[in-house]
Design an enzyme around this catalytic site. Sequence first.
Site, PDB file in Angstrom:
ATOM      1  N   THR A  48       0.829  -1.207   0.000  1.00  0.00           N
ATOM      2  CA  THR A  48       0.000   0.000   0.000  1.00  0.00           C
ATOM      3  C   THR A  48       0.862   1.254   0.000  1.00  0.00           C
ATOM      4  O   THR A  48       0.539   2.238  -0.675  1.00  0.00           O
ATOM      5  CB  THR A  48      -0.968   0.004   1.199  1.00  0.00           C
ATOM      6  OG1 THR A  48      -1.792  -1.159   1.115  1.00  0.00           O
ATOM      7  CG2 THR A  48      -1.848   1.242   1.225  1.00  0.00           C
ATOM      8  N   CYS A  49       1.965   1.223   0.723  1.00  0.00           N
ATOM      9  CA  CYS A  49       2.855   2.383   0.793  1.00  0.00           C
ATOM     10  C   CYS A  49       3.426   2.714  -0.581  1.00  0.00           C
ATOM     11  O   CYS A  49       3.487   3.887  -0.966  1.00  0.00           O
ATOM     12  CB  CYS A  49       3.985   2.121   1.782  1.00  0.00           C
ATOM     13  SG  CYS A  49       3.409   1.657   3.435  1.00  0.00           S
ATOM     14  N   SER A  50       3.830   1.685  -1.325  1.00  0.00           N
ATOM     15  CA  SER A  50       4.448   1.887  -2.640  1.00  0.00           C
ATOM     16  C   SER A  50       3.434   2.145  -3.751  1.00  0.00           C
ATOM     17  O   SER A  50       3.695   2.936  -4.661  1.00  0.00           O
ATOM     18  CB  SER A  50       5.288   0.666  -3.020  1.00  0.00           C
ATOM     19  OG  SER A  50       6.408   0.563  -2.176  1.00  0.00           O
TER      20      SER A  50
END
Length: 160
Positions: A48-50
């Site tokens: 999700t961060c990337s």
Amino acid sequence: MAISVGDSIPTVKVTQATAEGPKEVDTGEFFKGRTVALFGVPGAFTPTCSAKHLPSFVANAAALKTKGVDAIACMAVNDPFVMGAWAKDQGITDEVAMIADGSAVFTKAMGLEFDLTARGLGVRCQRFALVAKDGKVTHIAIEAPGAFEVSSGQAVLAAL
């Protein structure tokens, strides 16, 4: 207790991943005299961060600056070399400062730690976004575990 609106950003030493290598940063100086949008992620290179969180701030960087944000910073409980590699992987140049909080000192000082030791991930940062003006929090949004709804670049833009 988590940092909240009206609170001062804690003053600690963190490390910024730069093109020239790791650079020590004093958070008191980093936030002093300007408006900063800071978002925290559980970890560099995580799905999700990337795929969503970091790209949402890159996509909205110009609009955030139009609304008065002087600097955008991404923070994770990772070392500066990982943050630098993640920036390179994501094509980040200078639109987002990549802040490494390797020992979670800043994360803990803000009350935003998330213990994932049982999953083998250690102490991490909760997913959040905040805006601080001259070191004082004016907006903060902390995600529920596993969620990505209130801390995106678009959500921060809407809050300004």
